[in-house]
Motif scaffolding. Sequence first.
Motif, PDB file in Angstrom:
ATOM      1  N   THR A 226      33.832  -7.157 -10.558  1.00 41.63           N
ATOM      2  CA  THR A 226      32.344  -6.860 -11.554  1.00 41.63           C
ATOM      3  C   THR A 226      31.773  -8.136 -11.984  1.00 41.63           C
ATOM      4  O   THR A 226      30.456  -8.169 -11.521  1.00 41.63           O
ATOM      5  N   ALA A 227      32.524  -9.182 -12.172  1.00 48.20           N
ATOM      6  CA  ALA A 227      32.001 -10.350 -12.670  1.00 48.20           C
ATOM      7  C   ALA A 227      31.270 -11.039 -11.360  1.00 48.20           C
ATOM      8  O   ALA A 227      30.329 -11.532 -11.408  1.00 48.20           O
ATOM      9  N   VAL A 228      32.074 -11.128 -10.421  1.00 49.88           N
ATOM     10  CA  VAL A 228      31.201 -11.813  -8.977  1.00 49.88           C
ATOM     11  C   VAL A 228      29.934 -11.141  -8.624  1.00 49.88           C
ATOM     12  O   VAL A 228      29.019 -11.528  -8.332  1.00 49.88           O
ATOM     13  N   ALA A 229      30.185  -9.820  -8.677  1.00 55.76           N
ATOM     14  CA  ALA A 229      29.143  -8.999  -8.234  1.00 55.76           C
ATOM     15  C   ALA A 229      27.634  -9.216  -9.066  1.00 55.76           C
ATOM     16  O   ALA A 229      26.669  -9.221  -8.571  1.00 55.76           O
ATOM     17  N   ALA A 230      28.070  -9.151 -10.507  1.00 56.52           N
ATOM     18  CA  ALA A 230      27.014  -9.416 -11.464  1.00 56.52           C
ATOM     19  C   ALA A 230      26.283 -10.859 -11.295  1.00 56.52           C
ATOM     20  O   ALA A 230      25.261 -11.053 -11.310  1.00 56.52           O
ATOM     21  N   ALA A 231      27.136 -11.827 -11.045  1.00 56.82           N
ATOM     22  CA  ALA A 231      26.741 -13.241 -10.711  1.00 56.82           C
ATOM     23  C   ALA A 231      25.627 -13.374  -9.631  1.00 56.82           C
ATOM     24  O   ALA A 231      25.110 -13.931  -9.515  1.00 56.82           O
TER      25      ALA A 231
END
Length: 456
Positions: A226-231
């Motif tokens: 989720t963190a990488v996708a949001a970034a």
Amino acid sequence: MGADQVLDGDGRASDRRGMILFLAARPVTSPRPVRPAPRRARLRGRFRFGFRPLAPYRRIFAVPGTRAFTAANLLARLPMGMLSVSAVLMIAGSRGSYALAGAVTATGLAATALAGPWTARMIDRHGQSRIAVPATALAVLGSLSLLLCVHYGAPDWTLVASYAATATTPNTGGMSRARWAHLFRDDPAARHTANSFEQAADELCFLLGPVLATLLCTALAPEAGTAVAAALLLTGVLLFAAQRRTEPPVAPAPATGRPRSPLRLPGLPPLLATFLATGAVFGSLEVVTIAFADAQGIRTAAGGLLALQAAGSCAAGLLYGLLRPAGHAGRRFLGCTAAMAALMLLPLLAAATGSWAALAAALLLAGMATAPTMVTGMGIVQALTPPGQRHEGLTLAVTALLGGIAAGSASGGWAVDHLGATGAAYGVPASAAALAAAVALLTARRGPSRPPVPVS
């Protein structure tokens, strides 16, 4: 005057005998042999000939700014295949409930169906750069809120509310298609090539996205996907919005007031119904294939089987873009849906044999009909919707696809539970493809009530 003398044009005598003696005195030489071209030159010629079919793609990317906005859009589009998978893995891994994870993602899908067209309408009215960035920022905050709520054990309802906030994510693929439509508003062949590339890019992102999300969530941490996708989403949209010279201008507001909804445009509702059925093909095919692989004891290979279907669609999309579209778009769309209905019978027949190798080949072939169907359908959407409503029209098409995917997933699950993970369950995607072809056939027989709006 002698026999060997003639008069030239001015009446002067010329000695023909002297000319004959001069020519006879010249040494006789054999003609110079033609040497074959060097091997390197021959290979160079073959190399150039082999890549000549890619000229349509080189032509569209020769336009200044197209490579920059395409690269940025691909970066922003990759998270579309990551967010839902990452959310499911994160919630199920932390809370131990796939039911909760499914409820959260289903709520997000419903919210997207409501908020997506509204976001697209704002982009049509105010421009991509002014709306896409704040809408993406809000969606990224929703993803980060979901991550924090899961990590710190917040109540279940906070997960639903957080994921619902991601519904403001703009249709990045639609924004890219809108730029191509504006750049090549007077060149239907170039628009066709661009739409084919965009469809292949969609397939590639939805092929790589789940793989990357699974790798991050399992190898690093449940929250990593989720963190990488949001970034990636925020970075890609910021870079895409910065490409202002290729951004389509905002269409002036109509003098009659608020424009009518694209849903009221003649020809668009039946087309959206076809997209709904096509989405059911995708959703049911995914569920049934996973169940079949599980029944065969090769559950880990389910992703590879689905990847073959996406790879076939991606390759067919790129090849379809090399062809020059001919004839009426409605007839081509009918032919594409008919081909999709015919090829979707292959997984049904292959699964009945119980051979996963036969199913893999069938899925690869079946995927080759979906991309041409989507390319032609999206082109018709662009032709039917006025420039001031193009983002909304494209988003409605994506919303119809998402609704079909949800319905297809539910239908495929029901078929697996009641018919078993055998070849019979593949009757659901085959029936959905036949329904799409039937709707296209009925629409083609009725004929458009007015000519399509020219893409401008």
